[in-house]
Scaffold this motif. Structure first.
Motif, PDB file in Angstrom:
ATOM      1  N   ILE A   1       9.434  -2.529  -3.541  1.00 18.28           N
ATOM      2  CA  ILE A   1       9.548  -2.298  -2.095  1.00 18.28           C
ATOM      3  C   ILE A   1       9.231  -3.586  -1.323  1.00 18.28           C
ATOM      4  CG2 ILE A   1       7.196  -1.324  -1.882  1.00 18.28           C
ATOM      5  CD1 ILE A   1      10.313  -0.314   0.171  1.00 18.28           C
TER       6      ILE A   1
ATOM      7  N   ARG B 173      -1.004   1.052   8.942  1.00 15.96           N
ATOM      8  CA  ARG B 173      -0.026   0.242   9.662  1.00 15.96           C
ATOM      9  C   ARG B 173      -0.586  -1.161   9.885  1.00 15.96           C
ATOM     10  NH1 ARG B 173       3.453   2.671  12.933  1.00 15.96           N
ATOM     11  NH2 ARG B 173       2.035   4.435  13.155  1.00 15.96           N
TER      12      ARG B 173
ATOM     13  N   LEU C  40       4.180  -0.233   7.220  1.00 19.18           N
ATOM     14  CA  LEU C  40       3.376   0.982   7.161  1.00 19.18           C
ATOM     15  C   LEU C  40       3.272   1.370   5.687  1.00 19.18           C
ATOM     16  CD1 LEU C  40       2.084   3.144   8.976  1.00 19.18           C
ATOM     17  CD2 LEU C  40       4.316   4.199   9.233  1.00 19.18           C
TER      18      LEU C  40
ATOM     19  N   ILE D  13       5.074   4.720  -0.849  1.00 17.10           N
ATOM     20  CA  ILE D  13       6.080   3.734  -0.466  1.00 17.10           C
ATOM     21  C   ILE D  13       5.559   2.998   0.770  1.00 17.10           C
ATOM     22  CG2 ILE D  13       7.484   5.066   1.179  1.00 17.10           C
ATOM     23  CD1 ILE D  13       8.762   2.737  -1.663  1.00 17.10           C
ATOM     24  N   ALA D  14       6.239   1.945   1.194  1.00 18.79           N
ATOM     25  CA  ALA D  14       5.910   1.275   2.445  1.00 18.79           C
ATOM     26  C   ALA D  14       7.161   1.247   3.315  1.00 18.79           C
ATOM     27  CB  ALA D  14       5.416  -0.137   2.180  1.00 18.79           C
ATOM     28  N   THR D  15       6.970   1.394   4.612  1.00 19.34           N
ATOM     29  CA  THR D  15       8.089   1.352   5.543  1.00 19.34           C
ATOM     30  C   THR D  15       7.974   0.081   6.367  1.00 19.34           C
ATOM     31  OG1 THR D  15       7.990   3.744   5.742  1.00 19.34           O
ATOM     32  CG2 THR D  15       9.279   2.593   7.403  1.00 19.34           C
ATOM     33  N   GLY D  16       8.983  -0.735   6.375  1.00 24.36           N
ATOM     34  CA  GLY D  16       9.015  -1.898   7.252  1.00 24.36           C
ATOM     35  C   GLY D  16       9.864  -1.562   8.465  1.00 24.36           C
ATOM     36  N   THR D  17       9.358  -1.863   9.655  1.00 22.22           N
ATOM     37  CA  THR D  17      10.115  -1.548  10.873  1.00 22.22           C
ATOM     38  C   THR D  17      10.094  -2.743  11.812  1.00 22.22           C
ATOM     39  OG1 THR D  17       9.319   0.722  10.656  1.00 22.22           O
ATOM     40  CG2 THR D  17      10.415   0.170  12.715  1.00 22.22           C
TER      41      THR D  17
ATOM     42  N   HIS E  23       2.286   3.838   2.903  1.00 19.41           N
ATOM     43  CA  HIS E  23       1.984   5.273   2.783  1.00 19.41           C
ATOM     44  C   HIS E  23       1.225   5.528   1.480  1.00 19.41           C
ATOM     45  CE1 HIS E  23       4.811   5.985   6.052  1.00 19.41           C
ATOM     46  NE2 HIS E  23       5.705   5.263   5.406  1.00 19.41           N
TER      47      HIS E  23
END
Lengths: 406, 146
Positions: free
Chosen positions: B106, B83, B68, B55-59, B70
């Motif tokens: 995503i 990142r 980010l 998955i990818a994390t947006g922050t 993963h």
């Protein structure tokens, strides 16, 4: 050119978790395209989590799904422990595995029952749910709750499994083996189920890899992917068990993988219970604070890998909490598996990835022009059941025999 | 492939493209890369090294909009998170959906919740929010007010 009709599946109902909306493009009886829409009940849990302490966050993610209500907490607490470099006591690891595997059992039995119902084998439905009841009783005995067990916390578990309860738990778990073998044999040997499910809704190995499919959906296509084995955690590295795979990727293989997996779950639970006799000590590391940093936690939920990412700024709540459930990856595979099949097969194909609730219960076909409902959920299930009845007649078969001994 | 083999292959194939390499633990590696190198890094990890896109994390951080990615190396139980930092005022990056189909949803999610533009995405429309969601309102941004 043939006329394309659109059948929308999944009217939104606010009382259900995770509604999804499938728009089937149909030519005659054949499905030629599929649009998927999700997010009808977006609850903003990632945002909400930033306002909760780490301990509260676990209760929040427990409510993401009523069926995987320990998979999310397990991934979440492991992400917090990864960020804060917390070491969990060994006894807690075994207890966590027992709860996780019981959840797999109840979830797979639930799926098996529904699949049976969609195909018109209501006996399978009733028996599968009858034995699921044993699993729920086990949950009640161990955790005090039949669902939403409230067992996980950063650092360990909230309740111990009492030594005096072990014999009763072991007996109940052992009693599941007979019925599970019966389901296995009923599906393996039955020509009618073969006729109905083999070659239907096939996901090839390459497609499973491209879509990053997870859990039984990927394993049925020959992708031996299971985070319990691949990313060893909890007690899974300390007990003996196998990853179940199949090679064809059709609905039949997805069903077989789930049934065989339940037998592995029983194996894991029995070994963990045995270990709990000797592994003593605390069940909670009781971390007082989580230091700044980031952490990833994963758990193999019944439907595949759940992943949680936690960003800690050193405070008592996450600065960012990312959650990804397996259905997010698996449901997209329907875009390829349902194409070319008949509407009567669409029900079981869409249900074969085991989306986190029973999507089919909310099925309805609506005339796109007038908005008039032309085909309700009941009718779509009826279409599927009729196909089984037709095959039954054509092939002169009886269907699975479930001679269950009391 | 063993962990050491994978790491040396990543270092060799992506030389110069990885800015920062942090091993939080043997099974958790975090690296940083420039936004323009993300498609090449993704192609290399997914196609050549057979990593799984998890998955990818947006922050939304004070200094940048972070994404980010993963990547899971299931052969050795390792997560390799890449990142990249985007301009907070105008966050944009190339889509990786053409490389990895699993990234389609995503990226749509990060677009609608954080306002990150993914160039050349095949089907950019709302995923979780309703179709009539007001333009320019991004609920996962720090400055979002209802």
């Amino acid at each position: 050119m043939a006329k394309t009709t659109i059948i929308p599946i999944g009217p939104y109902h606010p009382l259900q978790e995770e509604p999804e909306f499938f728009r089937l493009h149909v030519e005659g009886e054949k499905v030629v395209g599929l649009d998927i829409e999700i997010g009808y009940n977006h609850r903003g849990i990632e945002k909400l989590s930033e306002s909760k302490t780490y301990e509260q966050t676990v209760f929040l993610v427990e409510r993401i799904c009523g069926i995987c209500s320990t998979s999310h907490p397990l991934a979440c607490v492991q992400a917090v422990e990864d960020a804060g470099e917390v070491k969990v006591p060994e006894r807690a690891l075994y207890i966590r595995s027992v709860i996780g595997e019981l959840e797999r059992l109840h979830s797979h039995l639930l799926w098996l029952g529904l699949a049976g119902h969609f195909l018109g084998f209501n006996t399978v439905w009733m028996w599968a749910w009858r034995y699921r009841e044993t699993v729920l009783e086990l949950f009640e005995l161990i955790t005090g709750n039949r669902n939403h067990y409230g067992m996980m916390k950063p650092g360990g578990v909230r309740r111990d499994i009492r030594t005096e309860d072990l014999p009763a738990i072991k007996k109940m778990v052992a009693n599941l083996k007979g019925p599970l073998c019966l389901f296995r044999d009923a599906v393996t040997d039955d020509p009618l189920i073969h006729a109905r499910l083999q070659g239907v809704g096939t996901l090839t190995k390459q497609q499973a890899i491209d879509y990053c499919a997870l859990g039984p959906t990927a394993r049925a296509s020959g992708v031996a992917r299971d985070v319990r084995k691949d990313h060893p955690h909890l007690a899974y590295g300390r007990v003996d068990w196998n990853i179940i795979t199949a090679k064809n990727g059709d609905v039949f293989d997805k069903a077989m993988v789930r049934i065989l997996e339940m037998l592995e779950s029983v194996k894991i639970i029995e070994q963990c219970l045995e270990a709990l006799k000797t592994v003593s000590g605390p069940i909670d590391a009781n971390p007082k604070s989580i230091k700044p940093g980031e952490g990833i936690g994963t758990y193999e939920a019944p439907r595949g890998e759940v992943i949680h990412y936690i960003l800690s700024d050193g405070g008592n709540r996450p600065a960012r909490h990312k959650i990804r459930a397996p259905s997010f990856m698996n449901v997209a595979t329907n875009q390829t598996t349902v194409i070319g099949h008949s509407v009567a097969d669409a029900t079981i194909i869409l249900a074969a990835v085991d989306p986190c609730y029973c999507c089919t219960e909310r099925m309805a076909a609506v005339d796109a022009g007038s908005g008039r409902r032309i085909c309700s959920s009941g009718e779509l299930i009826r279409l599927s059941q009729e196909k089984t009845a037709r095959l039954k007649k054509e092939l002169g078969l009886e269907g699975p025999r479930l001679a269950i001994k009391a | 492939m063993k962990r050491e083999e994978i790491i040396s292959l990543i270092r060799e194939k992506l030389e110069g493209k990885i800015i920062n390499w942090t091993e939080k633990s043997p099974r958790r590696i975090y690296v940083e890369a420039r936004p323009e190198d993300i498609p090449e890094i993704s192609r290399c990890l997914f196609r050549d090294l057979e990593a799984r896109f998890s998955i990818a994390t947006g922050t939304d951080t004070p200094s940048a909009m972070e994404v980010l990615y993963h990547w899971a190396f299931d052969q050795c139980g390792m997560f390799f998170s890449v990142r990249t930092k985007l301009n907070r005022e105008k966050p944009e990056i190339e889509s990786i959906t053409a490389i990895c189909r699993g990234a389609e949803w995503i990226e749509r999610e990060m677009w609608e919740l954080l306002g990150i533009t993914f160039h050349n995405h095949p089907d950019m429309r709302h995923l979780l929010l309703s179709d009539d969601w007001p333009a320019g309102k991004y609920p996962l941004r720090r400055d979002y007010v209802r």
